[in-house]
Design a protein around this motif. Structure first.
Motif, PDB file in Angstrom:
ATOM      1  N   LYS A 119       0.835  -1.202   0.000  1.00 22.47           N
ATOM      2  CA  LYS A 119       0.000   0.000   0.000  1.00 22.47           C
ATOM      3  C   LYS A 119       0.870   1.253   0.000  1.00 22.47           C
ATOM      4  N   GLN A 120       1.942   1.230   0.804  1.00 19.80           N
ATOM      5  CA  GLN A 120       2.845   2.381   0.834  1.00 19.80           C
ATOM      6  C   GLN A 120       3.496   2.596  -0.533  1.00 19.80           C
ATOM      7  N   GLU A 121       3.910   1.493  -1.173  1.00 19.60           N
ATOM      8  CA  GLU A 121       4.507   1.606  -2.500  1.00 19.60           C
ATOM      9  C   GLU A 121       3.485   2.127  -3.506  1.00 19.60           C
ATOM     10  N   ARG A 122       2.244   1.595  -3.415  1.00 22.35           N
ATOM     11  CA  ARG A 122       1.181   2.056  -4.306  1.00 22.35           C
ATOM     12  C   ARG A 122       0.900   3.542  -4.086  1.00 22.35           C
ATOM     13  N   ALA A 128       3.559  10.064  -6.935  1.00 17.69           N
ATOM     14  CA  ALA A 128       4.512  10.428  -7.985  1.00 17.69           C
ATOM     15  C   ALA A 128       3.778  10.711  -9.293  1.00 17.69           C
ATOM     16  N   LEU A 129       2.770   9.873  -9.645  1.00 17.44           N
ATOM     17  CA  LEU A 129       1.985  10.097 -10.872  1.00 17.44           C
ATOM     18  C   LEU A 129       1.185  11.394 -10.783  1.00 17.44           C
ATOM     19  N   GLN A 131       1.899  13.977  -9.008  1.00 16.77           N
ATOM     20  CA  GLN A 131       2.853  15.080  -9.087  1.00 16.77           C
ATOM     21  C   GLN A 131       3.295  15.306 -10.535  1.00 16.77           C
ATOM     22  N   ARG A 132       3.546  14.193 -11.235  1.00 16.63           N
ATOM     23  CA  ARG A 132       3.953  14.291 -12.637  1.00 16.63           C
ATOM     24  C   ARG A 132       2.841  14.910 -13.477  1.00 16.63           C
ATOM     25  N   MET A 133       1.588  14.464 -13.233  1.00 21.21           N
ATOM     26  CA  MET A 133       0.455  15.021 -13.969  1.00 21.21           C
ATOM     27  C   MET A 133       0.287  16.508 -13.659  1.00 21.21           C
ATOM     28  N   THR A 134       0.444  16.866 -12.381  1.00 20.51           N
ATOM     29  CA  THR A 134       0.330  18.272 -11.981  1.00 20.51           C
ATOM     30  C   THR A 134       1.421  19.091 -12.668  1.00 20.51           C
TER      31      THR A 134
END
Length: 188
Positions: A119-122, A128-129, A131-134
């Motif tokens: 869950k932490q990795e997810r 991260a996704l 943040q990348r999208m933002t």
């Protein structure tokens, strides 16, 4: 006399024989005659120095002293009654079930740890996704805002040029049609 052979070592057995003999008030010589075992052997047995006693020797001493399986221990040796056996079995069952429970608990904790880690990795990947999208959205917005600003500047430049040319035409006496003139279809 199986409990003696199963549960008692030679030292415990020797202590049991000595305690039973002294409680009866017997000498080693008397026990020697009753059991058919030499007095020297009895002395070594009681001291615990006679090793690897045979079942026959143990049974002969216990029979001479009138000790049966349920009496073992009442003279200082390892006592095991039927109740004690039941209690031991119950304790062993409890410990075994606790061990099974502990193993299951360990497996559940391990599975929980694995699930928590996943869950932490997810969550980390999602963050991260996001943040990348933002960042990409902000880059696109910035790019379009820059283009829009450039278009405004170009439009302002074009308006200024139109106004400059309009003034120049008016100074030379040319009159340019206006938007309202074109709608009417009339020329001025």
């Amino acid at each position: 006399m199986d409990k003696v052979n199963t549960y008692m070592n030679d030292i415990e057995f020797g202590k049991t024989i000595k305690d039973a003999r002294t409680k009866k008030g017997w000498s080693q010589g008397k026990l020697s005659k009753e059991a058919g075992i030499s007095q020297g052997s009895i002395s070594r047995i009681e001291a615990g120095s006679q090793k690897n006693l045979t079942k026959a020797t143990k049974d002969a001493l216990l029979q001479a002293l009138g000790i049966n399986d349920d009496d073992i221990g009442r003279f200082g040796g390892f006592y095991q009654s039927t109740e004690y056996n039941k209690w031991c079995s119950m304790v062993i069952d409890i410990l075994e079930s606790e061990a099974v429970y502990a193993d299951a608990l360990k497996q559940n904790i391990s599975a929980f740890h694995t699930a928590t880690k996943a869950k932490q990795e997810r969550d980390h990947l999602i963050h991260a996704l996001e943040q990348r999208m933002t960042d990409q959205r902000n880059d696109v917005i910035q790019e379009y805002e820059t283009k829009l600003q450039n278009m405004r500047l170009e439009m302002q430049s074009v308006r200024q040029m139109i106004e400059k040319h309009q003034k120049m035409f008016e100074e030379k006496g040319f009159q340019l049609p206006t938007a309202t003139d074109e709608e009417d279809g009339t020329q001025k």
